[in-house]
Each structure stands twice: as C-alpha cells, then as structure tokens.
Motif scaffolding. Structure first.
Motif, PDB file in Angstrom:
ATOM      1  N   ASP A  10       0.815  -1.232   0.000  1.00  7.03           N
ATOM      2  CA  ASP A  10       0.000   0.000   0.000  1.00  7.03           C
ATOM      3  C   ASP A  10       0.842   1.273   0.000  1.00  7.03           C
ATOM      4  O   ASP A  10       0.318   2.364  -0.196  1.00  7.03           O
ATOM      5  N   GLU A  11       2.146   1.150   0.232  1.00  2.19           N
ATOM      6  CA  GLU A  11       3.034   2.331   0.203  1.00  2.19           C
ATOM      7  C   GLU A  11       3.455   2.575  -1.255  1.00  2.19           C
ATOM      8  O   GLU A  11       4.365   1.912  -1.771  1.00  2.19           O
ATOM      9  N   PHE A  14       7.138   3.235  -2.108  1.00  3.33           N
ATOM     10  CA  PHE A  14       7.965   2.030  -1.935  1.00  3.33           C
ATOM     11  C   PHE A  14       7.842   1.135  -3.158  1.00  3.33           C
ATOM     12  O   PHE A  14       8.835   0.657  -3.715  1.00  3.33           O
ATOM     13  N   GLN A  55       0.906  -6.363   5.851  1.00  2.00           N
ATOM     14  CA  GLN A  55      -0.103  -5.513   6.501  1.00  2.00           C
ATOM     15  C   GLN A  55      -0.528  -4.383   5.578  1.00  2.00           C
ATOM     16  O   GLN A  55       0.227  -3.443   5.344  1.00  2.00           O
ATOM     17  N   MET A  56      -1.758  -4.519   5.087  1.00  2.00           N
ATOM     18  CA  MET A  56      -2.297  -3.484   4.205  1.00  2.00           C
ATOM     19  C   MET A  56      -3.680  -3.082   4.696  1.00  2.00           C
ATOM     20  O   MET A  56      -4.341  -3.849   5.407  1.00  2.00           O
ATOM     21  N   PRO A  57      -4.144  -1.886   4.307  1.00  2.00           N
ATOM     22  CA  PRO A  57      -5.459  -1.435   4.789  1.00  2.00           C
ATOM     23  C   PRO A  57      -6.584  -2.372   4.359  1.00  2.00           C
ATOM     24  O   PRO A  57      -6.635  -2.786   3.209  1.00  2.00           O
TER      25      PRO A  57
END
Lengths: 142, 210
Positions: A10-11, A14, A55-57
């Motif tokens: 999700d970044e 990155f 870990q993503m929203p």
C-alpha cells in the motif's frame, strides 16, 4: 527469461522505487497498491513471483495469501513485512508462502529469492503438464 | 513512578506496546522507502559510470522523495517522544486538543487498517488537569470503538471543545451499536482517567467528558 513479478504494497512510493530497481535488473514488474485489485491481477495473469506486503489497509496479507494459494497453488508468494513476528512467519509458511523478507529489503537477497521462485514455479508447472499428459494417455488408451 | 501506577498495570503496558509496535511499523516503512530511493540513486550512479546519461531532474526528484520521507520519519519520532513522556507526571495541565490530535496521529495506521477516515475538526486550545497517559488510553480506545462502529469505508469526525466547566471530546459518525463489553471497558478506562464516557446511539455520537 525475464522473471515476471507482481509487487503488492500500500506504500505507493515504496512500490514505485522497488519496481524501478527490479526493472533495471531485467525483471518484468507489475505493481498494485490495492490488495483486492491484486487478487484480480493474479487471477488474470501468470506471475513467477508475487511480493506481498503482510499488513495493508482493509485486508490482512495472510488472507490475500490464502486466496492466491486457493486459486493458484503454483504461484510463488514472497511475503514482505515491516515487523514480522515469528508467529506470522510460521503461519505464512504453513499456508504455502515461499519465503519471508523483512523491510527494508536487500535488493540482492530479494532478486535471489525471485529467481528461486521462478525456478520452483517452472518445476511445478512442468510436473502438472506431465501429469496431464499421463492422464490423457491413460484415459484415451492409446 | 509516574502515571502508570494509576492505570491498571498490564492494560497500560499493552496500550504502550500497541502504540510502540505501530510506530515501529511506520518507521520501518519510511526506512524501506528511503532504502529503495537511495538504492535507485546507487543504481543510476553505477549506470552513469558505465556511460549512461544521467538526467539531473531525475536526481532532484529522488532527493526530494528522500527528504519527504525524512520529514515523515521525524514527525513519527516526535509523536513517539511526546507519547513516551506522557507517563512522566501523574497529573498535570494538558491541552486536550493537542492530546486528541496526538492520539489520532498515533492511530493513523489502525484507522487505515480498518479503512476508516478520522477527521479532527479545527478547534481552540482546551486546557485542563488530568493524568495524560490514562487520558490518551481512554481517547484511543474511544476512537477504536467509534471506528468499529462506523465500519469500513466510513468517516468519523472528532471535535474538542469546552462546555461550561467541562472539557468535551466528541466523536461523530458511529453507525453500529457499541457492544456491552466495549462499554464496560470504556467505563473502566474513564474511571482511571477521571472522565465519563457516554454513547448516544440516535445521534451517532460518543462523548468523553473531563
């Protein structure tokens, strides 16, 4: 042959930075910052390796891994995490993840793992093809 | 000891641990981006060494990205420091607006994981005496309960204001009923923080009153 990779995190910055570096190393990279969209991409295309953030929203990376392995068992998934706990790592490996890499990732280590993933996937696909050919020969009775 | 002895031991420690883990995750993400941008600079430099033309604009963009991540990391660390010092004094004068803003910033990742947008409405300085750590713990739990009640892809808005002699933090946007367990937990936390919490379902509202 160039490795085909799907990078899911999700970044955005990155993903863009890592994708560009992987492309400079001769890989063919698709990126996605939305885990739900990533599942559609996995179903629509064939990848040698999927680099997946844990870990993503909205969706846990472990859930995404489960979905990928359910529909595409031959897919090689390398999990990426900011702070990997041992429990999460074990759970991911049990669910069929190929490997686990902690952020910030070393590009050489990641490249090596992607090459291994490609080799492993080729073996699995070859085995599957061999099985299908065997089945055809047995059932057709030639 | 500071305020931690007024908060029930393990719960306070768990809260501290949860916030620390979230911060460490955020910092790791910042480092991961800086790592990729710096790596890209290295790749481009190596290629330039082999004769490839290097676009100065490209280098400037990469430098700006790194600087932005350094700023982001600095804000995260400043918030962490502020939070860490909230256990120093058991009771002191605080600005509730500032404190609410800090807790919302610390819980950005939690909100993002739950796909809930948290908006802090502009407000004035609202001062009063309290135990900072217990108050932060209460605000954080109230925010989490409100996020769960609002549900995925919804929004909650937070307002901090004075009403007569009371300091109020109100959260709007609750949709689903708050469970009895959550209400009991909020009650226990509010006692520690010297506050009261009320949930008004028909107004979709949760209020913390100090």
């Amino acid at each position: 042959m160039a490795e085909k990779v799907l990078l899911v995190d999700d970044e955005k910055e990155f993903v863009e930075g890592l994708a560009e570096r992987m492309e400079l190393r001769g890989m063919n990279v698709d990126t996605c910052t939305n885990p739900e969209k990533a599942l559609d991409m996995v179903n629509a295309d064939s990848y040698d390796a999927i680099i997946l953030d844990l870990q993503m929203p909205g969706v846990d990376g472990i859930e995404v891994l489960k979905h990928i392995k359910k529909n595409n068992p031959e897919m090689q998934v390398i999990l990426l995490s900011g702070h990997a706990t041992v429990e999460k790592g074990i759970e991911a490996m049990k669910l069929g993840a190929m490997d686990f890499v902690e952020k910030p990732a070393d590009i050489d280590v990641l490249t090596e793992k992607i090459k291994k993933a490609q080799a492993r996937k080729m073996i699995l696909v070859e085995k599957e093809t061999e099985k299908k050919v065997k089945d055809i020969i047995e059932h057709k009775g030639w | 000891m500071g305020s931690s002895d007024t908060v029930q031991g393990r719960d306070g420690l768990c809260f501290f641990g949860k916030v620390s883990a979230t911060i460490s995750h955020d910092v790791k993400n910042v480092l991961a981006i800086i790592n990729e941008e710096a790596g890209l600079l290295q790749d481009l430099s190596l290629m330039a060494g082999q004769g490839m033309e290097l676009d100065p604009e490209r280098l400037v963009k990469l430098a700006v990205k790194i600087q932005n991540q350094v700023k982001r990391g600095d804000t995260i660390i400043k918030n962490m420091n502020k939070f860490a010092h909230s256990v120093d004094i058991a009771k002191c004068e605080v600005d509730f607006y500032d404190m609410t803003s800090l807790v919302i910033a610390l819980f950005t990742r939690v909100a993002s994981a739950k796909c809930v947008t948290v908006i802090l409405k502009e407000g004035e300085i609202v001062t009063g005496k309290c135990d900072p750590f217990s108050a932060e713990m209460l605000i954080a739990r109230c925010l989490e309960v409100s996020m769960d009640s609002a549900g995925k892809n919804h929004e909650i808005s937070v307002e901090v204001f004075s009403k007569n002699s009371e300091r109020v933090i109100s959260v709007h946007g609750l949709r689903l009923e708050v469970s009895e367990n959550d209400l009991q937990a909020l009650e226990a936390l509010s006692k520690n923080a010297g506050a009261t919490v009320s949930v008004v379902p028909h107004d979709s509202l949760l209020e913390i009153i100090f």
